[in-house]
Scaffold this motif. Structure first.
Motif, PDB file in Angstrom:
ATOM      1  N   ILE A 210       0.864  -1.181   0.000  1.00 21.19           N
ATOM      2  CA  ILE A 210       0.000   0.000   0.000  1.00 21.19           C
ATOM      3  C   ILE A 210       0.897   1.226   0.000  1.00 21.19           C
ATOM      4  CG2 ILE A 210      -1.871   1.238   1.141  1.00 21.19           C
ATOM      5  CD1 ILE A 210      -2.655  -1.310   2.563  1.00 21.19           C
ATOM      6  N   ASN A 211       1.016   1.872  -1.151  1.00 22.80           N
ATOM      7  CA  ASN A 211       1.769   3.108  -1.248  1.00 22.80           C
ATOM      8  C   ASN A 211       0.818   4.274  -0.992  1.00 22.80           C
ATOM      9  OD1 ASN A 211       4.633   2.550  -2.126  1.00 22.80           O
ATOM     10  ND2 ASN A 211       3.508   1.332  -3.647  1.00 22.80           N
TER      11      ASN A 211
ATOM     12  N   ASP B 262      -6.970   2.279  -6.021  1.00 25.94           N
ATOM     13  CA  ASP B 262      -5.981   3.262  -6.443  1.00 25.94           C
ATOM     14  C   ASP B 262      -6.564   4.672  -6.474  1.00 25.94           C
ATOM     15  OD1 ASP B 262      -4.278   1.165  -6.666  1.00 25.94           O
ATOM     16  OD2 ASP B 262      -4.029   1.277  -8.840  1.00 25.94           O
ATOM     17  N   SER B 263      -5.846   5.598  -5.861  1.00 25.51           N
ATOM     18  CA  SER B 263      -6.181   7.015  -5.796  1.00 25.51           C
ATOM     19  C   SER B 263      -7.372   7.319  -4.885  1.00 25.51           C
ATOM     20  CB  SER B 263      -6.443   7.597  -7.198  1.00 25.51           C
ATOM     21  OG  SER B 263      -6.320   8.998  -7.174  1.00 25.51           O
TER      22      SER B 263
ATOM     23  N   ARG C 153     -12.451   8.964  -4.431  1.00 25.92           N
ATOM     24  CA  ARG C 153     -11.432   9.164  -5.471  1.00 25.92           C
ATOM     25  C   ARG C 153     -11.526  10.575  -6.066  1.00 25.92           C
ATOM     26  NH1 ARG C 153     -12.374   4.919  -7.917  1.00 25.92           N
ATOM     27  NH2 ARG C 153     -10.577   3.655  -7.271  1.00 25.92           N
ATOM     28  N   ARG C 154     -12.738  11.069  -6.250  1.00 30.52           N
ATOM     29  CA  ARG C 154     -12.914  12.401  -6.847  1.00 30.52           C
ATOM     30  C   ARG C 154     -13.595  13.368  -5.880  1.00 30.52           C
ATOM     31  NH1 ARG C 154     -13.779   8.598 -10.773  1.00 30.52           N
ATOM     32  NH2 ARG C 154     -12.461   8.755 -12.622  1.00 30.52           N
ATOM     33  N   ALA C 155     -13.494  13.073  -4.605  1.00 24.85           N
ATOM     34  CA  ALA C 155     -14.177  13.902  -3.611  1.00 24.85           C
ATOM     35  C   ALA C 155     -13.434  15.214  -3.400  1.00 24.85           C
ATOM     36  CB  ALA C 155     -14.290  13.156  -2.290  1.00 24.85           C
TER      37      ALA C 155
ATOM     38  N   TRP D 291      -2.338   3.743  -3.315  1.00 23.83           N
ATOM     39  CA  TRP D 291      -2.237   2.927  -4.527  1.00 23.83           C
ATOM     40  C   TRP D 291      -1.733   1.561  -4.090  1.00 23.83           C
ATOM     41  CZ3 TRP D 291      -0.859   7.926  -3.980  1.00 23.83           C
ATOM     42  CH2 TRP D 291      -1.449   8.862  -4.842  1.00 23.83           C
ATOM     43  N   MET D 292      -2.366   0.503  -4.557  1.00 26.35           N
ATOM     44  CA  MET D 292      -2.028  -0.838  -4.078  1.00 26.35           C
ATOM     45  C   MET D 292      -1.460  -1.712  -5.185  1.00 26.35           C
ATOM     46  SD  MET D 292      -4.946  -1.948  -1.356  1.00 26.35           S
ATOM     47  CE  MET D 292      -5.646  -0.801  -0.175  1.00 26.35           C
ATOM     48  N   THR D 293      -0.520  -2.593  -4.790  1.00 26.71           N
ATOM     49  CA  THR D 293       0.113  -3.536  -5.709  1.00 26.71           C
ATOM     50  C   THR D 293       0.208  -4.892  -5.034  1.00 26.71           C
ATOM     51  OG1 THR D 293       1.461  -1.758  -6.653  1.00 26.71           O
ATOM     52  CG2 THR D 293       2.160  -4.027  -7.103  1.00 26.71           C
TER      53      THR D 293
END
Length: 230
Positions: free
Chosen positions: A34-35, A66-67, A87-89, A225-227
Motif C-alpha cells: 500500500i503506497n 488506487d487514488s 477518489r474524486r471527492a 495505490w495498491m500492488t
C-alpha cells in the motif's frame, strides 16, 4: 524392479511432492503493498479469512483502491479507507464513507483474532441496518493505544454482559500485545480481521498524525495505490 513399477513409484513421489507444494502455497500469506502519500506499507492477508482475502486481492488487481483516500482518521483508534466515492471527492461539506457497500459478503469473525496495532479489518454499516455484520469493500487499519490487563478484564466483562456467545479469555500473548504494541480491543469479536501490517507501522503513525476536519477527514488528502506482491 520393472519399468511399470518404477513409473508408478515416480508418479507417487511426484504426487507427494506436488501435494507438499500445494500445501505450502495454501499456507503462504499473500502480500499487498500500500503506497500512500505518507509512505509505504505492506500488509499480509490471512488465509483463515478466505472470502475477504480473495475479494481484497481481486480489488487490488482491478486497481479498485488506487487514488482513493484514507477518508477517516482517528489517532489512537484507526484509519479508514477504500470508499470509491473518495477518489474524486472535493466537497468537504459532507462526510465520506457511504460508498462501496453494495454486494457485501458474510463476516468471517474469528474470536481468537485481536485488534492489535496494524490489524487490517473490514469496515461495515452499523448493526441497526446490518444485523448480519456483512462487509462492504471499505477497510480500516488499527492505530490504537496501549491497554493494561485490568482494562482488558473490564472490556471482557462488558462484552460478555452484552451477548450470550462464549467469549474466550485473553491469552498471555494477547495481553502482552495490547500492553506493549497497543490496539483497539473494544472492537474484538465484532469485525472481521483479515490481515495485518508487516512493514510500515511508522507510516500508519504518520497517517494518524495528519490534522483532520470535523468529519475526521485529513485536511491534506492522504491517497493510496495498491500492488500485489509476488
Amino acid at each position: 524392479m520393472s519399468a511399470q513399477r518404477l513409473m508408478a513409484l515416480g508418479l507417487t513421489i511426484l504426487g507427494l511432492h506436488g501435494g507438499r507444494l500445494q500445501a505450502q502455497e495454501q499456507a503462504r500469506q499473500r502480500l499487498v503493498e500500500i503506497n500512500t502519500t505518507e509512505g509505504r506499507m505492506v500488509v499480509a492477508l490471512y488465509n483463515e479469512t478466505p472470502a475477504h482475502r480473495d475479494r481484497f486481492l481481486q480489488l487490488v488487481q482491478a486497481h479498485a483502491y488506487d487514488s482513493t483516500l484514507f477518508h477517516r482518521v482517528v489517532p489512537g483508534f484507526m484509519v479508514q479507507g477504500g470508499d470509491p466515492d473518495s477518489r474524486r471527492a472535493d466537497d468537504r461539506s459532507r462526510p465520506l464513507g457511504s460508498g462501496g457497500q453494495t454486494d457485501p459478503i458474510a463476516a468471517e469473525i474469528d474470536p481468537r483474532s485481536i485488534h492489535r496495532k496494524g490489524a487490517l479489518a473490514a469496515a461495515r454499516q452499523p448493526d441497526e441496518v446490518n444485523p448480519e455484520k456483512r462487509d462492504g469493500i471499505q477497510f480500516y487499519l488499527v492505530h490504537g493505544r496501549t491497554y493494561r490487563r485490568s482494562d482488558l478484564e473490564r472490556l471482557l466483562e462488558r462484552r460478555r454482559a452484552a451477548t450470550t456467545d462464549s467469549i474466550p479469555d485473553y491469552t498471555p500473548e494477547q495481553i502482552d500485545t495490547y500492553w506493549n504494541l497497543g490496539g483497539a480491543p473494544h472492537l474484538d469479536g465484532a469485525y472481521t480481521i483479515f490481515g495485518e501490517v508487516v512493514e510500515g507501522l511508522e507510516v500508519l503513525d504518520a497517517i494518524a498524525a495528519v490534522p483532520c476536519d470535523g468529519y475526521d477527514r485529513p485536511l491534506t488528502d492522504v491517497r493510496m495505490w495498491m500492488t500485489l506482491l509476488p
